[in-house]
Enzyme design. Structure first.
Site, mmCIF file in Angstrom:
data_model
loop_
_atom_site.group_PDB
_atom_site.id
_atom_site.type_symbol
_atom_site.label_atom_id
_atom_site.label_comp_id
_atom_site.label_asym_id
_atom_site.label_seq_id
_atom_site.Cartn_x
_atom_site.Cartn_y
_atom_site.Cartn_z
ATOM 1 C CG MET A 1 -1.884 -1.195 1.187
ATOM 2 S SD MET A 1 -3.454 -0.882 2.000
ATOM 3 C CE MET A 1 -2.884 -0.596 3.654
ATOM 4 N NE ARG B 1 -2.688 1.623 10.605
ATOM 5 C CZ ARG B 1 -3.074 0.604 9.825
ATOM 6 N NH1 ARG B 1 -2.456 -0.533 9.916
ATOM 7 N NH2 ARG B 1 -4.075 0.743 8.985
ATOM 8 N N GLY C 1 10.864 -2.974 5.539
ATOM 9 C CA GLY C 1 10.098 -4.235 5.504
ATOM 10 C C GLY C 1 9.640 -4.540 4.085
ATOM 11 C CG HIS C 2 6.800 -2.112 2.182
ATOM 12 N ND1 HIS C 2 6.724 -1.028 3.021
ATOM 13 C CD2 HIS C 2 5.583 -2.696 2.215
ATOM 14 C CE1 HIS C 2 5.502 -0.944 3.524
ATOM 15 N NE2 HIS C 2 4.797 -1.956 3.063
ATOM 16 C CD GLN D 1 -2.040 -8.700 4.312
ATOM 17 O OE1 GLN D 1 -2.880 -7.827 4.421
ATOM 18 N NE2 GLN D 1 -0.790 -8.427 3.992
ATOM 19 C CB VAL E 1 12.265 -5.793 8.449
ATOM 20 C CG1 VAL E 1 13.498 -4.914 8.651
ATOM 21 C CG2 VAL E 1 12.436 -6.684 7.219
ATOM 22 C CG LEU F 1 6.969 1.347 -0.725
ATOM 23 C CD1 LEU F 1 7.662 1.119 -2.063
ATOM 24 C CD2 LEU F 1 6.079 0.167 -0.376
ATOM 25 C CG HIS F 2 8.361 0.137 6.192
ATOM 26 N ND1 HIS F 2 8.585 -1.228 6.164
ATOM 27 C CD2 HIS F 2 7.052 0.291 6.513
ATOM 28 C CE1 HIS F 2 7.475 -1.854 6.467
ATOM 29 N NE2 HIS F 2 6.522 -0.963 6.672
HETATM 30 O O1 PAF Z 1 -0.192 -5.714 3.602
HETATM 31 C C1 PAF Z 1 -0.609 -4.784 2.879
HETATM 32 O O2 PAF Z 1 0.055 -3.776 2.646
HETATM 33 C C2 PAF Z 1 -2.009 -4.880 2.262
HETATM 34 O O3 PAF Z 1 -2.902 -5.483 3.135
HETATM 35 C C3 PAF Z 1 -2.019 -5.584 0.886
HETATM 36 C C4 PAF Z 1 -1.598 -7.035 0.980
HETATM 37 C C5 PAF Z 1 -1.103 -4.832 -0.078
HETATM 38 C C6 PAF Z 1 -3.445 -5.546 0.301
HETATM 39 O O4 PAF Z 1 -3.896 -4.240 0.136
#
Ligand code: PAF
Length: 280
Positions: free
Chosen positions: A27, A184, A33-34, A150, A173, A30-31
């Site tokens: 979403m 957040r 972890g992404h 998730q 991470v 980005l940090h």
């Molecule tokens: O983990 C997330 O950032 C979101 O829940 C995802 C998997 C991109 C779905 O919108």
């Protein structure tokens, strides 16, 4: 790095890309972890694709959809650096055309914990992930262990709807003091930021108890709660010790278990988890 904003652009680009293709859905905001998801996608695949889409359907009515941090330029710079080949950054209208009325509802594994605390959340996640996997048709898709439930929801829908991706779960991470990276975290005041590592400390205390031979799951929950309750800035939402596959709460930690929690620091709700126990 190519940036697609429509589904047809994305499909055309993926058709021309070398396989295997790995997709990291995000979403934005980005940090590191992404970046870990993207690096893993980069390492495992010939093409690393990333989606950036703040998905309105997974936020509750009083949720922070409007306020969710967005900075596409910074995100694209980070993705370029992490080695992404293809970015999909659609507008809301591309993902949810006028009259949109089709949702994906995952059953049991989506019901407890975050599913209970945030009604409708996993319906939104499952719907958007299903759409992203259908549009991209990746060989692999990458999700962070920090959002453990998730990951289970996505694995379920991927299997049930025969989407054919391999779901890869990438370890959480953490900051040097143990706080799990999250978009957040930027909402925390300096005092709250100082207090927030109590979450991981509490999970480690729970894990230690099991390593020392305790298998009473309630004793583990009590230990985790006890550590958090000593931190006045933290307010517990839930603490769970559940079967790591079904998320049913356990009486005994006699198989791999997910110790997970959610807690508030002021208005900011953080989650974290560790896997504990492995049975005999
Ligand atoms: O983990 C997330 O950032 C979101 O829940 C995802 C998997 C991109 C779905 O919108």
């Amino acid at each position: 790095m190519f940036v697609a904003v429509t589904a047809s652009e994305l499909r055309r680009k993926v058709r021309l890309s070398e396989r295997p293709v790995g997709l990291a859905p995000t979403m934005g905001a980005l940090h590191e972890g992404h970046a870990a998801l993207v690096r893993q996608a980069r390492a495992d695949n010939a093409t690393a694709a990333v989606s950036i889409f703040v998905n309105p359907t997974q936020f509750g009515p009083g949720g922070d959809f409007g306020a969710y941090p967005r900075d596409l330029e910074a995100d694209l710079a980070r993705l370029e650096e992490a080695g992404a080949d293809l970015v999909f950054a659609p507008a809301v209208g591309e993902m949810y055309p006028d009259g949109f009325d089709t949702y994906v509802d995952v059953g049991g594994v989506a019901a407890p914990l975050e599913g209970k605390a945030r009604p409708g959340h996993f319906r939104g996640v499952a719907t958007v992930v299903c759409k992203l996997l259908t549009m991209t048709r990746p060989d692999r898709a990458y999700f962070g262990q920090k959002d453990a439930q998730q990951c289970l929801v996505v694995k379920r829908l991927n299997a049930d709807l025969n989407l054919g991706a391999q779901i890869v779960v990438v370890p959480t991470v953490r900051e040097p003091d143990g706080l799990a990276l999250s978009s957040r975290n930027v909402y925390l005041s300096p005092e709250q930021r100082g207090a927030a590592p109590v979450l991981y400390r509490s999970l480690q205390a729970g894990r230690r108890l099991v390593c020392q031979g305790t298998s009473d799951a309630e004793a583990v929950r009590r230990r985790i709660r006890g550590v958090i309750e000593r931190e006045p800035l933290a307010r517990i939402d839930y603490v769970s010790v559940a079967d790591a596959c079904t998320l049913q709460e356990l009486d005994r930690v006699d198989r791999p278990a997910l110790a997970s929690l959610a807690a508030y620091f002021g208005e900011t709700r953080l989650i974290d988890n560790v896997i504990i126990g492995g049975g005999p």
